[in-house]
Enzyme design. Structure first.
Site, PDB file in Angstrom:
ATOM      1  CE  LYS A 293     -38.650 -25.332-123.318  1.00 52.06           C
ATOM      2  NZ  LYS A 293     -37.425 -24.501-123.834  1.00 52.06           N
TER       3      LYS A 293
ATOM      4  N   GLY B 198     -42.917 -19.488-138.432  1.00 54.93           N
ATOM      5  CA  GLY B 198     -43.237 -18.976-136.918  1.00 54.93           C
ATOM      6  C   GLY B 198     -43.267 -17.411-136.757  1.00 54.93           C
ATOM      7  CE1 TYR B 199     -43.330 -12.154-138.722  1.00 51.42           C
ATOM      8  CE2 TYR B 199     -45.367 -11.083-137.406  1.00 51.42           C
ATOM      9  CZ  TYR B 199     -43.866 -10.977-138.073  1.00 51.42           C
ATOM     10  OH  TYR B 199     -43.442  -9.762-138.505  1.00 51.42           O
ATOM     11  N   GLY B 200     -44.373 -16.046-133.519  1.00 52.37           N
ATOM     12  CA  GLY B 200     -44.552 -15.740-132.017  1.00 52.37           C
ATOM     13  C   GLY B 200     -43.431 -14.728-132.003  1.00 52.37           C
ATOM     14  CG  ASN B 201     -40.537 -12.777-128.273  1.00 51.68           C
ATOM     15  OD1 ASN B 201     -40.675 -11.416-128.461  1.00 51.68           O
ATOM     16  ND2 ASN B 201     -39.770 -13.137-127.382  1.00 51.68           N
TER      17      ASN B 201
ATOM     18  N   GLY C 150     -39.771 -15.608-133.863  1.00 53.09           N
ATOM     19  CA  GLY C 150     -40.189 -15.145-135.214  1.00 53.09           C
ATOM     20  C   GLY C 150     -40.420 -13.524-135.807  1.00 53.09           C
ATOM     21  CE1 TYR C 151     -42.975  -7.162-135.182  1.00 55.15           C
ATOM     22  CE2 TYR C 151     -42.450  -7.883-132.627  1.00 55.15           C
ATOM     23  CZ  TYR C 151     -42.619  -6.898-134.009  1.00 55.15           C
ATOM     24  OH  TYR C 151     -42.506  -5.450-133.825  1.00 55.15           O
TER      25      TYR C 151
HETATM   26  N1  GLU Z   1     -37.294 -20.918-123.695  1.00 53.91           N
HETATM   27  C1  GLU Z   1     -36.027 -20.283-124.055  1.00 53.91           C
HETATM   28  C2  GLU Z   1     -35.278 -21.465-124.689  1.00 53.91           C
HETATM   29  O1  GLU Z   1     -35.777 -22.498-125.239  1.00 53.91           O
HETATM   30  C3  GLU Z   1     -35.241 -19.618-122.947  1.00 53.91           C
HETATM   31  C4  GLU Z   1     -35.084 -20.221-121.656  1.00 53.91           C
HETATM   32  C5  GLU Z   1     -34.731 -19.538-120.650  1.00 53.91           C
HETATM   33  O2  GLU Z   1     -34.485 -18.217-120.785  1.00 53.91           O
HETATM   34  O3  GLU Z   1     -34.509 -19.883-119.556  1.00 53.91           O
HETATM   35  O4  GLU Z   1     -33.916 -21.481-124.849  1.00 53.91           O
END
Ligand code: GLU
Length: 414
Positions: free
Chosen positions: A105, A217-220, A222-223
């Site tokens: 991450k 949550g209304y980001g990608n 949530g939406y």
């Molecule tokens: N950010 C997303 C997650 O937390 C996707 C991670 C990815 O596609 O590598 O699962």
């Protein structure tokens, strides 16, 4: 929940599962130790001509199963510890869905809502310049997360490609389709989440037709969760974003809300709705509650007030460990994050495969593969949960830990 709490929450799941699987000291130690961590300072030229320093992180938690994989988050509330916890979650998520990938991450401490498009582009490119020697196709692959999107992934890929002197589709997933992105990636987390909700509804005997839904949550994510609710015959009664929520007993239309949010920057004041707080939204008497924003929103302080029958964790780590135990003893069916929101990384993996063989699959093909993959993970978790009489999260951790340890052992790390 404090940022560091997510790390102790994740570590407590690992410990619990280590106990169930009778793991030895060295095995537990390796599972609890992140492999590699990088912290960088980024100078970014702002539109007013001044330079601002930003702090960024990338944690590669464990690469036993393959190249590490995980998103990049742009948010003010971040630290090395929170990124480490999210990287651990990615490790267990990829293992659970049987992907040949490890977990990572990354994040930059910033408030993208206060930045212009040009500033966001300079920050994205600057972050890649700072971490490029640490990441790479076949090594550590980036993706979108909170407040990052296909455009940002496109800039990151372009910057990385310039640095290595060749086109490098494989450095990042979630790219725009014209730049090697996969059809279906944008809605993959939410669609995968809905497939798991359909299974959970079957197992608790909930009729999905007209079932009521609240989404935090209304980001990608949530939406898209709100948009897809109608395809599963459900009605969204309440939604919220960081500024607060709205409710309507008549039901809400996701696309209309999204248009308003694009123009006004918030959901507040939408016609024929009543304002509610984020806390009130979580406590609504609905059939399905979808936390789709940040970690730590359901804790021991509000867990007793949660009334939904199913809680689908489309966000990472929205429930603290104490809260999780309370929900379980109150008979609430929680679909754990590593299972529920795995659709994103599953389709990211499909994107990696398409890039490798220079192909572009149709949305239909991608969705059908996603469906098959996440349903098989769900069935594995449900079967183990029934057989071992443990909750879904513990079953998910047991399954993924076994896979991860098998790879660690075959590599001779312990
Ligand atoms: N950010 C997303 C997650 O937390 C996707 C991670 C990815 O596609 O590598 O699962």
């Amino acid at each position: 929940m404090l940022l560091t709490d997510l790390l102790s929450t994740v570590q407590s799941y690992i410990s619990r599962c280590a106990c169930d699987l009778s793991l030895g000291k060295n095995e537990i130690e390796i599972l609890k130790s992140p492999q590699r961590e990088l912290q960088v300072s980024l100078p970014v030229r702002m539109d007013n001509g001044r330079t601002t320093m930003f702090q960024g992180f990338r944690v590669q938690y464990n690469s036993a199963l393959g190249p590490t994989k995980g998103g990049i988050r742009f948010h003010l509330d971040q630290s090395l510890e929170s990124v480490r916890a999210l990287a651990a979650l990615m490790t267990w998520k990829c293992a659970l869905h049987d992907l040949p990938l490890g977990g990572a991450k990354g994040g930059v401490i910033c408030n993208p809502k206060d930045m212009s498009t040009d500033e966001t582009e300079r920050l994205s490119r600057g972050f890649i310049r700072a971490i490029h020697y640490f990441v790479g196709p076949g090594k550590d692959v980036l993706a979108p997360d909170v407040n990052t999107n296909p455009q940002i992934m496109g800039w990151m890929m372009d910057e990385y490609s310039r640095l290595v002197g060749k086109n490098a589709f494989g450095i990042v997933t979630g790219k725009p389709i014209i730049l090697g992105g996969s059809a279906g990636r944008l809605q993959a987390t939410s669609l995968g989440g809905w497939y798991t909700i359909r299974e959970a509804a079957r197992s608790v005997g909930l009729e999905l037709k007209n079932a009521s839904v609240a989404i935090q949550g209304y980001g990608n994510v949530g939406y898209n969760a709100a948009r897809l609710a109608t395809s599963f015959d459900c009605r969204v009664l309440a939604v919220s974003d960081s500024k607060g929520g709205i409710i309507s007993q008549k039901g809400l239309i996701a696309e209309d809300l999204n248009r308003k949010k694009q123009i006004n920057g918030s959901l507040k004041g939408f016609p024929e709705t009543t304002s509610i707080s984020n806390q009130e939204l979580l406590e609504l008497n609905v059939d399905i509650l979808i936390p789709a924003a940040l970690e730590g929103v359901i804790t021991s302080e509000n867990a007793e007030s949660i009334r939904a029958r199913i809680v689908a964790e489309m966000a990472n780590g929205p429930i603290s460990q104490e809260a999780d135990d309370i929900l379980f003893s109150n008979g609430i069916h929680v679909i754990p994050d590593i299972l529920c929101n795995g659709g994103g990384v599953i389709v990211s993996y499909f994107e990696m495969v398409q890039n490798l063989i220079l192909q572009q699959w149709s949305e239909r093909e991608v969705i059908s593969l996603l469906n098959r993959k996440i349903l098989s993970s769900y069935a594995d978790v449900q079967n183990l949960s029934n057989a071992s009489k443990v909750d879904m999260r513990q079953a998910a951790y047991m399954l993924s830990t076994k896979r991860l340890l098998a790879a660690i052992k075959m590599k001779g790390w312990v």
